[in-house]
Design an enzyme around this catalytic site. Structure first.
Site: not given
Ligand code: CMP
Length: 138
Positions: A9, A49, A57, A91, A102, A112, A115, A126
């Site tokens: 990311k 997404y 978010f 996450t 992470r 983070n 993905h 994906e």
């Molecule tokens: P990812 O695995 O890319 O999938 C969805 C993304 O939303 C997640 O990683 C986070 O980077 C982002 N995100 C931001 N806020 C939240 C939250 N409160 N809960 C889960 N994902 C979040």
């Protein structure tokens, strides 16, 4: 062999740590069989997404994912989906285990660093979102 989609990311590409993350991926026994550095458009990030479109978010996530380049890649391994999710850690980096990507690199739940697909269905969607079969070479 199973395939999964990995995204490095913007927080990681701007800090120039894509190689460090990929060293962890390769050390874990996963093989990078496709890779490209791209700048996501707003429309691409929204579509990628789409399952989160009703979450609070979502808009911030789309804005963040388009803020700088990302590295999208396909990882291959016998259990690539679960192996990569284990390597990534939770996450929220605050709860991620030592030794995970992470825990090592992520800055926050949004920033983070990586993905990874969460199921066989999402991996198929994906991988196909970013790559065609001619671009995947094992
Ligand atoms: P990812 O695995 O890319 O999938 C969805 C993304 O939303 C997640 O990683 C986070 O980077 C982002 N995100 C931001 N806020 C939240 C939250 N409160 N809960 C889960 N994902 C979040």
């Amino acid at each position: 062999m199973q395939k999964t989609l990995s995204i490095i990311k913007p927080d990681a590409t701007v800090r120039n740590i894509t190689g460090k993350i990929n060293a962890m991926i390769e050390d874990a026994g996963l093989k990078i069989v496709a890779q490209k550095r791209i700048r996501l458009t707003k429309e691409q990030a929204q579509e990628f997404y789409i399952e989160h479109k009703d979450k609070a978010f979502y808009d911030d996530l789309v804005e963040y994912m388009t803020s700088a380049p990302v590295v999208v890649q396909v990882l291959e391994g016998e259990n690539a989906i679960t192996d990569y999710r284990k390597l990534m850690g939770t996450t929220n980096p605050a709860t991620a285990e030592d030794g995970t990507i992470r825990k090592t690199f992520a800055e926050s739940i949004t920033h983070n660093s990586v993905h990874g697909s969460d199921s066989e269905e999402s991996a198929a969607r994906e991988v196909n979102f970013f790559f065609n079969h001619l671009e995947i070479l094992d």
